[in-house]
Design a protein around this motif. Structure first.
Motif, PDB file in Angstrom:
ATOM      1  N   GLU A 229       4.798  14.489 -11.145  1.00  0.00           N
ATOM      2  CA  GLU A 229       5.992  14.190 -11.939  1.00  0.00           C
ATOM      3  C   GLU A 229       6.544  15.407 -12.677  1.00  0.00           C
ATOM      4  OE1 GLU A 229       7.444  10.830 -15.128  1.00  0.00           O
ATOM      5  OE2 GLU A 229       5.339  11.017 -14.628  1.00  0.00           O
ATOM      6  N   PHE A 230       5.723  16.113 -13.398  1.00  0.00           N
ATOM      7  CA  PHE A 230       6.167  17.262 -14.183  1.00  0.00           C
ATOM      8  C   PHE A 230       5.553  18.528 -13.610  1.00  0.00           C
ATOM      9  CE2 PHE A 230       6.026  13.645 -17.160  1.00  0.00           C
ATOM     10  CZ  PHE A 230       7.378  13.541 -17.408  1.00  0.00           C
ATOM     11  N   ASP A 231       5.660  18.671 -12.316  1.00  0.00           N
ATOM     12  CA  ASP A 231       4.950  19.738 -11.636  1.00  0.00           C
ATOM     13  C   ASP A 231       5.853  20.933 -11.377  1.00  0.00           C
ATOM     14  OD1 ASP A 231       2.660  20.770 -10.648  1.00  0.00           O
ATOM     15  OD2 ASP A 231       2.875  19.903  -8.668  1.00  0.00           O
ATOM     16  N   SER A 232       5.405  22.081 -11.820  1.00  0.00           N
ATOM     17  CA  SER A 232       6.066  23.336 -11.538  1.00  0.00           C
ATOM     18  C   SER A 232       4.985  24.406 -11.517  1.00  0.00           C
ATOM     19  CB  SER A 232       7.098  23.658 -12.621  1.00  0.00           C
ATOM     20  OG  SER A 232       7.616  24.940 -12.410  1.00  0.00           O
ATOM     21  N   PHE A 233       5.002  25.231 -10.489  1.00  0.00           N
ATOM     22  CA  PHE A 233       3.959  26.247 -10.380  1.00  0.00           C
ATOM     23  C   PHE A 233       4.076  27.303 -11.472  1.00  0.00           C
ATOM     24  CE2 PHE A 233       3.843  24.751  -5.902  1.00  0.00           C
ATOM     25  CZ  PHE A 233       2.550  24.261  -5.953  1.00  0.00           C
ATOM     26  N   THR A 234       5.233  27.411 -12.102  1.00  0.00           N
ATOM     27  CA  THR A 234       5.369  28.382 -13.186  1.00  0.00           C
ATOM     28  C   THR A 234       4.515  27.987 -14.390  1.00  0.00           C
ATOM     29  OG1 THR A 234       7.336  27.249 -14.006  1.00  0.00           O
ATOM     30  CG2 THR A 234       7.683  29.080 -12.495  1.00  0.00           C
ATOM     31  N   SER A 235       4.251  26.687 -14.538  1.00  0.00           N
ATOM     32  CA  SER A 235       3.408  26.267 -15.655  1.00  0.00           C
ATOM     33  C   SER A 235       1.947  26.645 -15.432  1.00  0.00           C
ATOM     34  CB  SER A 235       3.531  24.756 -15.873  1.00  0.00           C
ATOM     35  OG  SER A 235       3.134  24.061 -14.719  1.00  0.00           O
ATOM     36  N   TYR A 236       1.578  26.979 -14.196  1.00  0.00           N
ATOM     37  CA  TYR A 236       0.221  27.417 -13.895  1.00  0.00           C
ATOM     38  C   TYR A 236       0.114  28.949 -13.821  1.00  0.00           C
ATOM     39  CZ  TYR A 236      -0.376  22.565 -12.453  1.00  0.00           C
ATOM     40  OH  TYR A 236      -0.403  21.201 -12.417  1.00  0.00           O
ATOM     41  N   ALA A 237       1.206  29.653 -14.019  1.00  0.00           N
ATOM     42  CA  ALA A 237       1.229  31.107 -13.814  1.00  0.00           C
ATOM     43  C   ALA A 237       0.304  31.854 -14.773  1.00  0.00           C
ATOM     44  CB  ALA A 237       2.653  31.628 -13.966  1.00  0.00           C
TER      45      ALA A 237
ATOM     46  N   GLY B 175       0.822  -1.214   0.000  1.00  0.00           N
ATOM     47  CA  GLY B 175       0.000   0.000   0.000  1.00  0.00           C
ATOM     48  C   GLY B 175       0.850   1.255   0.000  1.00  0.00           C
ATOM     49  N   GLY B 176       1.949   1.248   0.733  1.00  0.00           N
ATOM     50  CA  GLY B 176       2.852   2.393   0.747  1.00  0.00           C
ATOM     51  C   GLY B 176       3.513   2.631  -0.594  1.00  0.00           C
ATOM     52  N   VAL B 177       3.930   1.556  -1.242  1.00  0.00           N
ATOM     53  CA  VAL B 177       4.558   1.684  -2.555  1.00  0.00           C
ATOM     54  C   VAL B 177       3.556   2.205  -3.578  1.00  0.00           C
ATOM     55  CG1 VAL B 177       5.547   0.350  -4.469  1.00  0.00           C
ATOM     56  CG2 VAL B 177       6.348  -0.025  -2.143  1.00  0.00           C
ATOM     57  N   ILE B 178       2.343   1.676  -3.544  1.00  0.00           N
ATOM     58  CA  ILE B 178       1.313   2.138  -4.478  1.00  0.00           C
ATOM     59  C   ILE B 178       0.989   3.604  -4.237  1.00  0.00           C
ATOM     60  CG2 ILE B 178      -1.117   1.879  -5.125  1.00  0.00           C
ATOM     61  CD1 ILE B 178      -0.763  -1.141  -4.622  1.00  0.00           C
ATOM     62  N   SER B 179       0.865   3.990  -2.976  1.00  0.00           N
ATOM     63  CA  SER B 179       0.557   5.374  -2.642  1.00  0.00           C
ATOM     64  C   SER B 179       1.670   6.318  -3.102  1.00  0.00           C
ATOM     65  CB  SER B 179       0.341   5.496  -1.137  1.00  0.00           C
ATOM     66  OG  SER B 179       0.046   6.806  -0.776  1.00  0.00           O
ATOM     67  N   ALA B 180       2.910   5.939  -2.881  1.00  0.00           N
ATOM     68  CA  ALA B 180       4.032   6.773  -3.307  1.00  0.00           C
ATOM     69  C   ALA B 180       4.096   6.880  -4.828  1.00  0.00           C
ATOM     70  CB  ALA B 180       5.339   6.211  -2.762  1.00  0.00           C
ATOM     71  N   THR B 181       3.773   5.798  -5.511  1.00  0.00           N
ATOM     72  CA  THR B 181       3.768   5.817  -6.972  1.00  0.00           C
ATOM     73  C   THR B 181       2.696   6.752  -7.503  1.00  0.00           C
ATOM     74  OG1 THR B 181       4.576   3.541  -7.013  1.00  0.00           O
ATOM     75  CG2 THR B 181       3.564   4.374  -9.030  1.00  0.00           C
ATOM     76  N   ILE B 182       1.517   6.706  -6.902  1.00  0.00           N
ATOM     77  CA  ILE B 182       0.443   7.609  -7.329  1.00  0.00           C
ATOM     78  C   ILE B 182       0.842   9.058  -7.085  1.00  0.00           C
ATOM     79  CG2 ILE B 182      -1.917   8.356  -6.808  1.00  0.00           C
ATOM     80  CD1 ILE B 182      -2.583   5.388  -6.356  1.00  0.00           C
ATOM     81  N   TYR B 183       1.454   9.335  -5.943  1.00  0.00           N
ATOM     82  CA  TYR B 183       1.910  10.697  -5.653  1.00  0.00           C
ATOM     83  C   TYR B 183       2.923  11.158  -6.700  1.00  0.00           C
ATOM     84  CZ  TYR B 183       4.084  14.634  -3.341  1.00  0.00           C
ATOM     85  OH  TYR B 183       4.580  15.875  -3.061  1.00  0.00           O
ATOM     86  N   ASN B 184       3.853  10.276  -7.059  1.00  0.00           N
ATOM     87  CA  ASN B 184       4.848  10.644  -8.071  1.00  0.00           C
ATOM     88  C   ASN B 184       4.207  10.887  -9.423  1.00  0.00           C
ATOM     89  OD1 ASN B 184       7.075  10.644  -6.421  1.00  0.00           O
ATOM     90  ND2 ASN B 184       7.442   8.464  -6.687  1.00  0.00           N
ATOM     91  N   TRP B 185       3.188  10.107  -9.774  1.00  0.00           N
ATOM     92  CA  TRP B 185       2.486  10.337 -11.041  1.00  0.00           C
ATOM     93  C   TRP B 185       1.807  11.699 -11.050  1.00  0.00           C
ATOM     94  CZ3 TRP B 185      -0.292   4.965 -11.312  1.00  0.00           C
ATOM     95  CH2 TRP B 185       0.580   4.017 -11.819  1.00  0.00           C
TER      96      TRP B 185
END
Length: 87
Positions: free
Chosen positions: A21-29, A8-18
């Protein structure tokens, strides 16, 4: 039980990474959203995305018939509890 928790921990961490993954607040600016709204949406997405694996793990545990890790076979008798042969 330990395996299920680790899985469950591995699955949860994988979902969080998905989700991040390509997250930057500048892309939402350039969008008309606040940073707090983006974070709130990601938290809700994370919680919603974790419902499926959690449900699968709970159903697997409920249908496995393991009984909390105990065997369904009776325990062997100790040598002291065996009846003595009649002579």
């Amino acid at each position: 039980m330990v395996f299920a928790v680790l899985l469950g921990g591995v699955i949860s961490a994988t979902i969080y990474n998905w989700l991040t993954e390509f997250d930057s607040f500048t892309s939402y600016a350039f969008l008309p959203v606040e940073v707090s709204e983006v974070i709130d949406a990601k938290l809700k997405s994370y919680a919603l995305a974790n419902l499926l694996p959690a449900t699968v793990l709970v159903l697997a545990a409920a249908t496995s018939g393991g009984g909390g890790g105990r065997s369904s076979r009776p325990l062997p008798r100790s040598p002291r509890s065996r009846p003595t042969p009649s002579r």
